[in-house]
Design a protein around this motif. Structure first.
Motif, PDB file in Angstrom:
ATOM      1  N   PRO A  53       0.796  -1.233   0.000  1.00 56.17           N
ATOM      2  CA  PRO A  53       0.000   0.000   0.000  1.00 56.17           C
ATOM      3  C   PRO A  53       0.825   1.278   0.000  1.00 56.17           C
ATOM      4  O   PRO A  53       0.349   2.325  -0.463  1.00 56.17           O
ATOM      5  CB  PRO A  53      -0.839  -0.123   1.282  1.00 56.17           C
ATOM      6  CG  PRO A  53      -0.114  -1.098   2.141  1.00 56.17           C
ATOM      7  CD  PRO A  53       0.541  -2.056   1.188  1.00 56.17           C
ATOM      8  N   THR A  54       2.074   1.242   0.506  1.00 53.96           N
ATOM      9  CA  THR A  54       2.878   2.470   0.516  1.00 53.96           C
ATOM     10  C   THR A  54       3.321   2.881  -0.884  1.00 53.96           C
ATOM     11  O   THR A  54       3.878   3.974  -1.056  1.00 53.96           O
ATOM     12  CB  THR A  54       4.120   2.319   1.416  1.00 53.96           C
ATOM     13  OG1 THR A  54       4.944   1.258   0.927  1.00 53.96           O
ATOM     14  CG2 THR A  54       3.728   2.042   2.860  1.00 53.96           C
ATOM     15  N   LEU A  55       3.078   2.041  -1.886  1.00 58.59           N
ATOM     16  CA  LEU A  55       3.377   2.428  -3.265  1.00 58.59           C
ATOM     17  C   LEU A  55       2.285   3.330  -3.842  1.00 58.59           C
ATOM     18  O   LEU A  55       2.472   3.897  -4.926  1.00 58.59           O
ATOM     19  CB  LEU A  55       3.553   1.179  -4.140  1.00 58.59           C
ATOM     20  CG  LEU A  55       4.742   0.284  -3.764  1.00 58.59           C
ATOM     21  CD1 LEU A  55       4.840  -0.905  -4.715  1.00 58.59           C
ATOM     22  CD2 LEU A  55       6.054   1.065  -3.748  1.00 58.59           C
ATOM     23  N   GLY A  79       6.961  -3.079   4.939  1.00 60.55           N
ATOM     24  CA  GLY A  79       7.882  -2.347   5.799  1.00 60.55           C
ATOM     25  C   GLY A  79       9.100  -1.782   5.104  1.00 60.55           C
ATOM     26  O   GLY A  79       9.962  -1.175   5.753  1.00 60.55           O
ATOM     27  N   LEU A  80       9.199  -1.934   3.788  1.00 54.07           N
ATOM     28  CA  LEU A  80      10.382  -1.442   3.081  1.00 54.07           C
ATOM     29  C   LEU A  80      10.361   0.067   2.886  1.00 54.07           C
ATOM     30  O   LEU A  80      11.406   0.677   2.634  1.00 54.07           O
ATOM     31  CB  LEU A  80      10.502  -2.144   1.719  1.00 54.07           C
ATOM     32  CG  LEU A  80      10.678  -3.666   1.754  1.00 54.07           C
ATOM     33  CD1 LEU A  80      10.814  -4.221   0.333  1.00 54.07           C
ATOM     34  CD2 LEU A  80      11.885  -4.063   2.594  1.00 54.07           C
ATOM     35  N   ASN A  81       9.174   0.670   2.974  1.00 55.74           N
ATOM     36  CA  ASN A  81       9.049   2.123   2.813  1.00 55.74           C
ATOM     37  C   ASN A  81       8.457   2.733   4.079  1.00 55.74           C
ATOM     38  O   ASN A  81       7.513   3.516   4.028  1.00 55.74           O
ATOM     39  CB  ASN A  81       8.146   2.447   1.617  1.00 55.74           C
ATOM     40  CG  ASN A  81       8.660   1.875   0.320  1.00 55.74           C
ATOM     41  OD1 ASN A  81       9.858   1.900   0.057  1.00 55.74           O
ATOM     42  ND2 ASN A  81       7.770   1.360  -0.500  1.00 55.74           N
ATOM     43  N   ALA A  82       9.022   2.389   5.212  1.00 58.36           N
ATOM     44  CA  ALA A  82       8.458   2.832   6.490  1.00 58.36           C
ATOM     45  C   ALA A  82       8.373   4.354   6.588  1.00 58.36           C
ATOM     46  O   ALA A  82       7.480   4.893   7.247  1.00 58.36           O
ATOM     47  CB  ALA A  82       9.284   2.273   7.644  1.00 58.36           C
ATOM     48  N   GLU A  83       9.288   5.050   5.925  1.00 56.53           N
ATOM     49  CA  GLU A  83       9.292   6.517   6.012  1.00 56.53           C
ATOM     50  C   GLU A  83       8.005   7.121   5.454  1.00 56.53           C
ATOM     51  O   GLU A  83       7.592   8.215   5.856  1.00 56.53           O
ATOM     52  CB  GLU A  83      10.511   7.095   5.292  1.00 56.53           C
ATOM     53  CG  GLU A  83      10.503   6.987   3.786  1.00 56.53           C
ATOM     54  CD  GLU A  83      10.867   5.594   3.252  1.00 56.53           C
ATOM     55  OE1 GLU A  83      10.801   5.405   2.024  1.00 56.53           O
ATOM     56  OE2 GLU A  83      11.216   4.716   4.072  1.00 56.53           O
ATOM     57  N   ARG A  84       7.343   6.405   4.541  1.00 58.26           N
ATOM     58  CA  ARG A  84       6.099   6.921   3.966  1.00 58.26           C
ATOM     59  C   ARG A  84       4.928   6.816   4.949  1.00 58.26           C
ATOM     60  O   ARG A  84       3.871   7.413   4.720  1.00 58.26           O
ATOM     61  CB  ARG A  84       5.775   6.170   2.672  1.00 58.26           C
ATOM     62  CG  ARG A  84       6.848   6.336   1.613  1.00 58.26           C
ATOM     63  CD  ARG A  84       6.490   5.666   0.308  1.00 58.26           C
ATOM     64  NE  ARG A  84       7.610   5.700  -0.632  1.00 58.26           N
ATOM     65  CZ  ARG A  84       7.601   5.173  -1.846  1.00 58.26           C
ATOM     66  NH1 ARG A  84       6.504   4.556  -2.281  1.00 58.26           N
ATOM     67  NH2 ARG A  84       8.670   5.250  -2.625  1.00 58.26           N
ATOM     68  N   LEU A  85       5.121   6.053   6.006  1.00 61.39           N
ATOM     69  CA  LEU A  85       4.078   5.925   7.034  1.00 61.39           C
ATOM     70  C   LEU A  85       4.295   6.906   8.186  1.00 61.39           C
ATOM     71  O   LEU A  85       3.418   7.050   9.047  1.00 61.39           O
ATOM     72  CB  LEU A  85       4.048   4.496   7.576  1.00 61.39           C
ATOM     73  CG  LEU A  85       3.632   3.423   6.560  1.00 61.39           C
ATOM     74  CD1 LEU A  85       3.857   2.032   7.135  1.00 61.39           C
ATOM     75  CD2 LEU A  85       2.178   3.595   6.153  1.00 61.39           C
ATOM     76  N   GLU A  86       5.441   7.580   8.220  1.00 61.15           N
ATOM     77  CA  GLU A  86       5.743   8.480   9.336  1.00 61.15           C
ATOM     78  C   GLU A  86       4.736   9.622   9.450  1.00 61.15           C
ATOM     79  O   GLU A  86       4.234   9.894  10.556  1.00 61.15           O
ATOM     80  CB  GLU A  86       7.174   9.010   9.211  1.00 61.15           C
ATOM     81  CG  GLU A  86       8.219   7.926   9.448  1.00 61.15           C
ATOM     82  CD  GLU A  86       9.646   8.449   9.390  1.00 61.15           C
ATOM     83  OE1 GLU A  86       9.819   9.696   9.409  1.00 61.15           O
ATOM     84  OE2 GLU A  86      10.586   7.620   9.336  1.00 61.15           O
TER      85      GLU A  86
END
Length: 376
Positions: A53-55, A79-86
């Motif tokens: 979903p972070t894509l 969890g590979l793009n955790a920064e997008r959930l910050e």
């Protein structure tokens, strides 16, 4: 009612047990904000997942829209793009976040085809905790390749104040897989039993009921019947990236309609849903997917409390462990009647491989590879 929304089939992992990453959707054809507005308020539990979903570049806007509609909102991510959930956690610290983690560093990176995946996930979740995240954790698909590590993974999550959700190998049309077969069913089940005992020994009530959920996973792994009746189509609906609504995320024949062209009420009042519920009541697939397991474990009228059967099991076995006894798994599962697989296809690992990705178009028939889904 619970709802699972698959925002995209694009994914930057290369998992051995799920080939959605080989069959991505076109970003321009994925479910839109206008379509998601049709989901009503009062949803018990809504999961935003994928693919990854972070894509979705508009994930923040999706969360802004969906958050008021659900009592609990989860984002299931690799969890590979955790920064997008910050920014999401800063704004909504109560959102439930689960990162897929399959075991130790080598095991996770191999199963999920992720270079440096383990480090990114662990550091990313720790960062979300620093930002005030209240409900953070990992999720693992228990299988032959990581079963021996699940107890240590649970202890690792517990040490850092994280939750651990579990599932096991399933075949489903959204996975583009129909050959997810355990190599050694008894081996996997035995380690699940160890995890159940570990969960019940602690003081976290949520883990006590996760222990019961894992009992259902043991039954699934051994090829036996569901321990509770499935309520898919009644307590859970599944929306795919093209806005099509399904009663179940295992059977592609249980399509109910399209949220793109229909309203929520039109779908729920259509003859398709009664037909789907009838099929589900006679379904022999014996799956134990997390969505339908959780809804089956709830009280049928009071969804915030557990059903009678899980509650009795938890109380009885918790007290038994406290008094120095052991869980009698043979009382709940038939170890003499383990399903014998006619053919086992060993899963491939893609960590160091480049594999062609075939983009799925909205104009093409979907899920053709998984019309035949194994029921064991």
């Amino acid at each position: 009612m619970d709802v699972c929304v698959i925002l995209t089939y694009r994914c930057n992992s290369k998992c051995s047990m799920c080939y959605v990453w080989q069959n991505p959707t076109k970003a321009s054809e994925e479910v839109t904000l206008d379509t998601l507005k049709k989901i009503p308020s009062g949803i018990c539990y809504l999961n935003l997942t994928g693919g990854e979903p972070t894509l979705r570049q508009d994930l923040m806007e999706v969360v802004d829209l969906i958050y008021p509609k659900a009592m609990t909102l989860e984002i299931s991510s690799n969890g590979l793009n955790a920064e997008r959930l910050e920014p999401i956690i800063r704004k909504y610290p109560n959102i439930k976040i689960r990162f897929s983690l399959e075991g130790c560093e080598e095991t996770n990176n191999k199963i999920r085809g992720e270079k440096d995946g383990y480090r990114k996930k662990v550091n990313g979740l720790l960062r979300l905790k620093e930002l005030g995240g209240k409900d953070l954790g990992f999720s693992a698909v228990i299988q032959d390749d990581n079963a021996g590590e699940v107890v240590e993974l649970f202890r690792f999550a517990k040490k850092h104040g994280f939750e651990l959700a579990t599932s096991t190998l399933h075949n489903g049309f959204q996975f583009h897989k129909n050959d997810n077969v355990p190599y050694n069913r008894l081996y996997i089940a035995s380690h699940m039993g160890n995890l159940i005992t570990e969960m019940l020994k602690g003081f976290n009530i949520k883990n006590w009921f996760r222990a019961y959920l894992n009992l259902g996973l043991m039954a699934k792994v051994l090829g036996q019947k569901r321990i509770l009746k499935c309520t898919a189509g009644t307590d859970l609906l599944f929306i795919d990236p093209w806005s099509d609504v399904y009663a179940c995320n295992v059977r592609p024949d249980l399509k109910l309609g399209s949220l793109k062209s229909q309203s929520w009420d039109e779908i729920l009042q259509s003859p398709n849903i009664e037909e789907a519920r009838n099929k589900i009541s006679n379904c022999s697939h014996n799956c134990w997917m997390v969505g339908t397991a959780k809804t089956a474990m709830r009280h049928p009228r009071y969804h915030k409390i557990p059903g009678v059967v899980p509650l009795k099991w938890v109380v009885y076995n918790k007290i038994k462990l406290m008094l120095g006894g052991k869980i009698n798994f043979e009382h709940y599962l038939d170890y003499k009647n383990v399903y014998e697989d006619k053919q086992i296809v060993f899963r491939r690992f893609f960590l160091d491989e480049k594999v062609e990705r075939t983009v799925q178009s909205a104009d093409e028939p979907h899920y053709q590879k998984c019309r035949e889904v194994s029921n064991k």
